[in-house]
Scaffold this active site. Structure first.
Site, short mmCIF file in Angstrom:
data_model
loop_
_atom_site.label_atom_id
_atom_site.label_comp_id
_atom_site.label_asym_id
_atom_site.label_seq_id
_atom_site.Cartn_x
_atom_site.Cartn_y
_atom_site.Cartn_z
N ARG A 100 122.76 75.47 2.30
CA ARG A 100 121.67 76.10 1.53
C ARG A 100 121.13 75.05 0.57
O ARG A 100 121.88 74.51 -0.25
CB ARG A 100 122.18 77.30 0.74
CG ARG A 100 121.19 77.77 -0.32
CD ARG A 100 121.56 79.09 -0.96
NE ARG A 100 121.40 80.20 -0.04
CZ ARG A 100 121.37 81.47 -0.39
NH1 ARG A 100 121.49 81.82 -1.66
NH2 ARG A 100 121.22 82.43 0.51
N HIS A 127 114.63 81.40 5.80
CA HIS A 127 115.94 82.04 5.61
C HIS A 127 116.31 82.71 6.94
O HIS A 127 116.33 83.93 7.07
CB HIS A 127 115.88 83.06 4.47
CG HIS A 127 117.21 83.45 3.92
ND1 HIS A 127 118.40 82.96 4.42
CD2 HIS A 127 117.56 84.30 2.92
CE1 HIS A 127 119.41 83.47 3.74
NE2 HIS A 127 118.93 84.30 2.83
N GLN A 130 119.13 85.45 7.37
CA GLN A 130 118.68 86.74 6.85
C GLN A 130 117.80 87.46 7.87
O GLN A 130 117.95 88.66 8.12
CB GLN A 130 117.89 86.50 5.55
CG GLN A 130 117.40 87.76 4.88
CD GLN A 130 118.54 88.59 4.31
OE1 GLN A 130 119.35 88.09 3.54
NE2 GLN A 130 118.63 89.85 4.68
N ASP A 222 110.92 91.23 -1.37
CA ASP A 222 111.85 90.22 -1.89
C ASP A 222 111.34 89.83 -3.28
O ASP A 222 110.22 90.19 -3.67
CB ASP A 222 111.87 89.00 -0.93
CG ASP A 222 112.85 87.90 -1.38
OD1 ASP A 222 113.77 88.21 -2.16
OD2 ASP A 222 112.69 86.74 -0.94
N CYS A 261 116.26 91.73 0.97
CA CYS A 261 117.36 90.82 1.30
C CYS A 261 118.39 90.73 0.18
O CYS A 261 119.51 90.32 0.42
CB CYS A 261 116.80 89.44 1.62
SG CYS A 261 115.85 88.74 0.27
N ARG A 289 124.97 90.81 7.27
CA ARG A 289 125.01 89.35 7.26
C ARG A 289 126.33 88.86 7.85
O ARG A 289 126.39 87.88 8.59
CB ARG A 289 124.85 88.81 5.82
CG ARG A 289 123.51 89.12 5.15
CD ARG A 289 122.38 88.32 5.76
NE ARG A 289 122.61 86.89 5.64
CZ ARG A 289 122.36 86.17 4.55
NH1 ARG A 289 121.82 86.74 3.49
NH2 ARG A 289 122.59 84.88 4.52
#
Ligand code: CP
Ligand code: NVA
Length: 304
Positions: A100, A127, A130, A222, A261, A289
Protein backbone atom coordinates in the site's frame (compact mmCIF):
# COMPACT_ATOMS: atom_id res chain seq x y z
CA UNK A 1 7.34 -19.49 -14.54
CA UNK A 2 5.38 -16.45 -15.53
CA UNK A 3 4.83 -14.37 -12.36
CA UNK A 4 1.34 -12.91 -12.07
CA UNK A 5 0.71 -9.62 -10.32
CA UNK A 6 -2.40 -7.77 -9.20
CA UNK A 7 -1.39 -4.15 -9.71
CA UNK A 8 -4.87 -3.33 -10.97
CA UNK A 9 -8.18 -5.12 -11.50
CA UNK A 10 -7.54 -5.74 -15.21
CA UNK A 11 -4.39 -7.74 -14.41
CA UNK A 12 -6.90 -10.60 -14.17
CA UNK A 13 -9.23 -11.37 -17.05
CA UNK A 14 -12.98 -11.85 -16.55
CA UNK A 15 -12.64 -15.64 -16.31
CA UNK A 16 -9.95 -15.34 -13.63
CA UNK A 17 -12.04 -12.85 -11.65
CA UNK A 18 -14.90 -15.37 -11.75
CA UNK A 19 -12.58 -18.09 -10.48
CA UNK A 20 -11.26 -15.93 -7.61
CA UNK A 21 -14.77 -14.90 -6.54
CA UNK A 22 -15.97 -18.52 -6.57
CA UNK A 23 -12.93 -19.58 -4.56
CA UNK A 24 -13.63 -16.76 -2.12
CA UNK A 25 -17.15 -18.09 -1.59
CA UNK A 26 -15.71 -21.53 -0.88
CA UNK A 27 -13.16 -20.08 1.56
CA UNK A 28 -15.90 -18.14 3.31
CA UNK A 29 -17.62 -21.46 4.03
CA UNK A 30 -14.35 -23.23 4.89
CA UNK A 31 -11.81 -20.64 6.09
CA UNK A 32 -8.83 -22.83 7.00
CA UNK A 33 -6.50 -24.58 4.59
CA UNK A 34 -2.87 -25.33 3.81
CA UNK A 35 -2.45 -23.79 0.38
CA UNK A 36 0.11 -21.28 1.77
CA UNK A 37 1.86 -23.85 3.97
CA UNK A 38 5.45 -22.70 4.53
CA UNK A 39 4.94 -19.50 2.53
CA UNK A 40 5.68 -15.97 3.69
CA UNK A 41 3.85 -12.87 2.47
CA UNK A 42 5.43 -9.43 2.96
CA UNK A 43 3.01 -6.59 3.69
CA UNK A 44 4.58 -3.17 2.94
CA UNK A 45 2.45 -0.27 4.16
CA UNK A 46 3.28 3.41 3.62
CA UNK A 47 -0.22 4.54 4.63
CA UNK A 48 -2.41 3.56 7.59
CA UNK A 49 -4.76 0.59 7.33
CA UNK A 50 -7.10 -1.42 9.50
CA UNK A 51 -9.02 -3.73 7.15
CA UNK A 52 -6.35 -4.40 4.53
CA UNK A 53 -3.52 -5.05 6.94
CA UNK A 54 -5.54 -7.23 9.29
CA UNK A 55 -7.43 -9.17 6.61
CA UNK A 56 -4.23 -10.01 4.71
CA UNK A 57 -2.42 -10.98 7.93
CA UNK A 58 -5.23 -13.18 9.20
CA UNK A 59 -5.88 -14.60 5.74
CA UNK A 60 -2.27 -15.72 5.22
CA UNK A 61 -2.26 -17.33 8.67
CA UNK A 62 -5.55 -19.16 8.03
CA UNK A 63 -4.06 -20.69 4.88
CA UNK A 64 -0.96 -21.95 6.71
CA UNK A 65 1.48 -19.15 5.81
CA UNK A 66 3.22 -16.35 7.67
CA UNK A 67 2.46 -12.66 7.12
CA UNK A 68 5.40 -10.28 7.59
CA UNK A 69 4.32 -6.70 8.24
CA UNK A 70 6.83 -4.07 7.07
CA UNK A 71 6.00 -0.45 7.82
CA UNK A 72 7.78 1.66 5.22
CA UNK A 73 9.73 3.47 7.93
CA UNK A 74 11.33 0.19 8.92
CA UNK A 75 12.66 -0.58 5.45
CA UNK A 76 15.70 0.76 3.60
CA UNK A 77 13.38 1.27 0.62
CA UNK A 78 13.34 4.83 -0.70
CA UNK A 79 15.97 5.85 1.86
CA UNK A 80 19.15 4.05 0.97
CA UNK A 81 17.75 1.51 -1.49
CA UNK A 82 15.65 1.73 -4.62
CA UNK A 83 12.24 0.12 -5.05
CA UNK A 84 13.77 -2.05 -7.77
CA UNK A 85 16.49 -3.47 -5.49
CA UNK A 86 13.96 -3.92 -2.69
CA UNK A 87 11.86 -6.02 -5.08
CA UNK A 88 14.84 -8.16 -6.04
CA UNK A 89 15.89 -8.75 -2.43
CA UNK A 90 12.43 -9.45 -1.01
CA UNK A 91 11.78 -11.90 -3.84
CA UNK A 92 14.66 -14.03 -2.50
CA UNK A 93 12.87 -14.37 0.86
CA UNK A 94 9.12 -14.20 0.46
CA UNK A 95 6.45 -15.74 -1.76
CA UNK A 96 4.37 -12.62 -2.41
CA UNK A 97 4.51 -8.89 -1.70
CA UNK A 98 1.45 -6.83 -0.78
CA UNK A 99 2.02 -3.08 -0.94
CA UNK A 100 0.00 0.00 0.00
CA UNK A 101 1.60 3.25 -1.09
CA UNK A 102 1.03 6.57 -2.84
CA UNK A 103 2.17 6.40 -6.47
CA UNK A 104 0.83 3.65 -8.71
CA UNK A 105 4.19 3.81 -10.53
CA UNK A 106 5.89 2.49 -7.39
CA UNK A 107 3.70 -0.62 -7.38
CA UNK A 108 4.36 -1.07 -11.09
CA UNK A 109 8.15 -0.71 -10.52
CA UNK A 110 8.07 -3.18 -7.65
CA UNK A 111 6.17 -5.69 -9.80
CA UNK A 112 8.47 -5.19 -12.79
CA UNK A 113 11.44 -6.20 -10.65
CA UNK A 114 9.91 -8.85 -8.40
CA UNK A 115 10.19 -12.56 -8.95
CA UNK A 116 7.05 -13.15 -6.86
CA UNK A 117 3.48 -11.83 -7.17
CA UNK A 118 2.92 -8.19 -6.15
CA UNK A 119 -0.53 -7.17 -4.95
CA UNK A 120 -1.71 -3.58 -4.84
CA UNK A 121 -3.24 -2.89 -1.43
CA UNK A 122 -4.19 0.70 -2.44
CA UNK A 123 -2.48 3.52 -4.25
CA UNK A 124 -3.61 7.07 -4.95
CA UNK A 125 -5.05 5.77 -8.25
CA UNK A 126 -6.48 2.36 -7.46
CA UNK A 127 -7.84 0.00 -4.82
CA UNK A 128 -8.30 -3.27 -6.71
CA UNK A 129 -8.61 -5.65 -3.73
CA UNK A 130 -11.48 -3.52 -2.48
CA UNK A 131 -13.18 -3.57 -5.87
CA UNK A 132 -13.04 -7.36 -6.26
CA UNK A 133 -14.53 -7.64 -2.79
CA UNK A 134 -17.27 -5.18 -3.65
CA UNK A 135 -18.39 -7.33 -6.58
CA UNK A 136 -18.32 -10.39 -4.30
CA UNK A 137 -20.47 -8.55 -1.73
CA UNK A 138 -22.92 -7.44 -4.40
CA UNK A 139 -23.23 -11.02 -5.62
CA UNK A 140 -24.14 -12.14 -2.11
CA UNK A 141 -27.17 -9.83 -2.28
CA UNK A 142 -27.97 -10.19 -5.97
CA UNK A 143 -27.02 -13.61 -7.32
CA UNK A 144 -26.96 -12.31 -10.89
CA UNK A 145 -25.43 -8.86 -10.76
CA UNK A 146 -25.21 -8.48 -14.52
CA UNK A 147 -27.13 -5.48 -15.75
CA UNK A 148 -27.61 -4.06 -12.26
CA UNK A 149 -26.40 -0.54 -11.56
CA UNK A 150 -24.09 0.60 -8.77
CA UNK A 151 -24.12 4.34 -8.31
CA UNK A 152 -20.96 5.73 -6.75
CA UNK A 153 -21.43 9.17 -5.19
CA UNK A 154 -18.70 11.52 -4.02
CA UNK A 155 -15.07 11.99 -4.94
CA UNK A 156 -13.74 10.38 -8.14
CA UNK A 157 -10.95 8.62 -6.26
CA UNK A 158 -9.01 5.33 -6.20
CA UNK A 159 -12.04 3.38 -4.94
CA UNK A 160 -14.27 4.81 -7.70
CA UNK A 161 -11.73 3.92 -10.41
CA UNK A 162 -11.29 0.30 -9.37
CA UNK A 163 -15.02 -0.17 -8.74
CA UNK A 164 -15.83 1.09 -12.24
CA UNK A 165 -13.29 -1.28 -13.81
CA UNK A 166 -14.35 -4.30 -11.73
CA UNK A 167 -17.99 -3.52 -12.54
CA UNK A 168 -17.23 -3.23 -16.25
CA UNK A 169 -15.46 -6.61 -16.21
CA UNK A 170 -18.27 -8.41 -14.37
CA UNK A 171 -21.29 -6.96 -16.16
CA UNK A 172 -22.24 -4.43 -13.48
CA UNK A 173 -23.19 -0.97 -14.75
CA UNK A 174 -21.42 1.79 -12.84
CA UNK A 175 -22.74 5.34 -12.65
CA UNK A 176 -20.31 7.86 -11.19
CA UNK A 177 -22.08 10.79 -9.59
CA UNK A 178 -19.38 13.32 -8.84
CA UNK A 179 -19.43 17.11 -8.87
CA UNK A 180 -17.32 19.12 -11.26
CA UNK A 181 -13.78 19.27 -9.96
CA UNK A 182 -14.02 15.80 -8.37
CA UNK A 183 -13.88 13.78 -11.58
CA UNK A 184 -11.78 10.69 -12.01
CA UNK A 185 -8.49 11.82 -13.66
CA UNK A 186 -8.85 11.78 -17.47
CA UNK A 187 -6.20 9.08 -18.09
CA UNK A 188 -8.01 6.72 -15.68
CA UNK A 189 -11.45 7.59 -17.08
CA UNK A 190 -10.19 6.69 -20.57
CA UNK A 191 -9.08 3.33 -19.23
CA UNK A 192 -12.46 2.73 -17.56
CA UNK A 193 -14.32 3.56 -20.78
CA UNK A 194 -12.06 1.30 -22.80
CA UNK A 195 -12.50 -1.67 -20.41
CA UNK A 196 -16.29 -1.13 -20.42
CA UNK A 197 -16.33 -1.05 -24.20
CA UNK A 198 -14.28 -4.22 -24.39
CA UNK A 199 -16.73 -6.02 -22.07
CA UNK A 200 -19.91 -4.52 -23.49
CA UNK A 201 -20.89 -2.85 -20.22
CA UNK A 202 -21.95 0.67 -19.40
CA UNK A 203 -20.18 3.32 -17.29
CA UNK A 204 -21.29 6.90 -17.21
CA UNK A 205 -21.18 10.14 -15.22
CA UNK A 206 -24.38 11.73 -13.91
CA UNK A 207 -23.73 14.92 -11.99
CA UNK A 208 -27.24 15.13 -10.50
CA UNK A 209 -27.27 12.73 -7.52
CA UNK A 210 -31.08 12.42 -7.52
CA UNK A 211 -31.03 11.25 -11.16
CA UNK A 212 -27.95 9.12 -10.59
CA UNK A 213 -29.54 6.94 -7.90
CA UNK A 214 -32.79 6.24 -9.78
CA UNK A 215 -32.81 2.56 -10.74
CA UNK A 216 -29.66 1.78 -8.75
CA UNK A 217 -29.23 -1.53 -6.92
CA UNK A 218 -26.46 -0.12 -4.74
CA UNK A 219 -25.36 3.31 -3.57
CA UNK A 220 -21.63 3.41 -2.90
CA UNK A 221 -19.62 6.16 -1.30
CA UNK A 222 -16.16 6.79 0.14
CA UNK A 223 -14.39 9.56 2.03
CA UNK A 224 -14.26 12.95 0.34
CA UNK A 225 -10.56 13.35 1.17
CA UNK A 226 -8.35 10.34 0.69
CA UNK A 227 -5.19 9.58 2.61
CA UNK A 228 -2.49 12.05 1.67
CA UNK A 229 -4.96 14.75 0.54
CA UNK A 230 -5.38 18.05 2.35
CA UNK A 231 -9.07 18.79 3.10
CA UNK A 232 -10.35 21.67 1.04
CA UNK A 233 -13.48 23.63 1.98
CA UNK A 234 -14.67 24.39 -1.56
CA UNK A 235 -14.50 20.69 -2.43
CA UNK A 236 -16.37 19.88 0.78
CA UNK A 237 -19.12 22.34 -0.19
CA UNK A 238 -19.37 20.90 -3.70
CA UNK A 239 -19.83 17.41 -2.26
CA UNK A 240 -22.64 18.21 0.20
CA UNK A 241 -25.38 17.12 -2.22
CA UNK A 242 -23.65 13.77 -2.75
CA UNK A 243 -23.93 12.59 0.87
CA UNK A 244 -25.58 9.16 0.97
CA UNK A 245 -28.61 9.61 3.21
CA UNK A 246 -32.16 8.29 3.62
CA UNK A 247 -33.55 10.72 1.02
CA UNK A 248 -31.18 9.54 -1.72
CA UNK A 249 -31.63 5.91 -0.72
CA UNK A 250 -35.42 6.27 -1.02
CA UNK A 251 -34.95 7.16 -4.70
CA UNK A 252 -33.03 3.96 -5.48
CA UNK A 253 -34.62 0.54 -6.11
CA UNK A 254 -36.49 -0.86 -3.07
CA UNK A 255 -33.93 -3.67 -2.77
CA UNK A 256 -30.93 -1.32 -3.10
CA UNK A 257 -28.06 -1.71 -0.66
CA UNK A 258 -25.63 0.85 0.77
CA UNK A 259 -21.90 0.33 0.34
CA UNK A 260 -18.78 2.00 1.72
CA UNK A 261 -15.23 0.66 1.72
CA UNK A 262 -14.59 2.19 5.17
CA UNK A 263 -13.22 3.98 7.09
CA UNK A 264 -16.28 6.27 6.98
CA UNK A 265 -16.64 9.83 8.10
CA UNK A 266 -20.13 9.56 9.52
CA UNK A 267 -22.23 12.62 8.84
CA UNK A 268 -19.98 13.67 5.96
CA UNK A 269 -20.19 11.33 2.95
CA UNK A 270 -22.72 9.01 4.64
CA UNK A 271 -25.21 9.36 7.47
CA UNK A 272 -25.18 6.98 10.42
CA UNK A 273 -28.86 6.32 9.73
CA UNK A 274 -28.15 4.56 6.43
CA UNK A 275 -24.76 3.15 7.40
CA UNK A 276 -26.27 1.40 10.42
CA UNK A 277 -29.58 0.71 8.69
CA UNK A 278 -30.95 -2.61 7.43
CA UNK A 279 -29.85 -1.97 3.85
CA UNK A 280 -26.20 -1.39 4.70
CA UNK A 281 -23.68 -4.05 3.63
CA UNK A 282 -20.62 -2.06 4.71
CA UNK A 283 -19.51 -4.52 7.37
CA UNK A 284 -20.05 -7.44 4.99
CA UNK A 285 -17.70 -5.63 2.60
CA UNK A 286 -15.13 -5.36 5.39
CA UNK A 287 -15.43 -9.06 6.27
CA UNK A 288 -15.31 -10.15 2.66
CA UNK A 289 -11.90 -8.55 2.15
CA UNK A 290 -10.57 -11.54 4.08
CA UNK A 291 -12.19 -14.19 1.89
CA UNK A 292 -11.49 -12.53 -1.45
CA UNK A 293 -7.84 -11.71 -0.71
CA UNK A 294 -7.19 -15.27 0.44
CA UNK A 295 -8.53 -16.56 -2.86
CA UNK A 296 -6.48 -13.99 -4.76
CA UNK A 297 -3.24 -14.80 -2.91
CA UNK A 298 -3.70 -18.53 -3.40
CA UNK A 299 -4.38 -18.02 -7.11
CA UNK A 300 -1.38 -15.77 -7.72
CA UNK A 301 1.10 -17.70 -5.60
CA UNK A 302 0.14 -21.03 -7.14
CA UNK A 303 0.61 -19.35 -10.49
CA UNK A 304 -2.48 -21.03 -11.94
N1 CP B 1 -11.11 -0.26 2.99
C1 CP B 1 -9.83 -0.28 3.37
O1 CP B 1 -8.92 -0.52 2.56
O2 CP B 1 -9.63 -0.05 4.68
P1 CP B 1 -8.22 0.16 5.41
O3 CP B 1 -7.69 1.50 4.98
O4 CP B 1 -8.54 0.12 6.88
O5 CP B 1 -7.29 -0.94 5.01
N1 NVA C 1 -10.16 6.63 -0.86
C1 NVA C 1 -9.69 6.21 0.44
C2 NVA C 1 -9.87 4.76 0.62
C3 NVA C 1 -9.46 4.21 1.96
C4 NVA C 1 -9.63 2.74 2.08
C5 NVA C 1 -8.24 6.61 0.62
O1 NVA C 1 -7.45 6.41 -0.31
O2 NVA C 1 -7.89 7.13 1.68
Amino acid sequence: MNVRHFRKVADLDAREIRYVLDEAARLKRQPHGDVLDGKTVALIFSKPSTRTRVSFSVGVYQLGGMPLFLGEQELQMRKSESIEDTARVLSRYVDAIVIRTFAQADVDDLAANAGVPVINALTDDRHPCQALTDIFTLEERFPDVRGRTVTYLGDGNNVAVSLAIAGAMTGVQVCLSVPEGCDVPARLWDEIVSVAKQHGTRVWVERDPALAVAGASALYTDVWFSMGQVPDESKRRALQAYRVDATLLARALPEAVVMHCLPAHRGEEITSEVMDGPRSVVFDQAENRLHVQKALLAYLIRGS
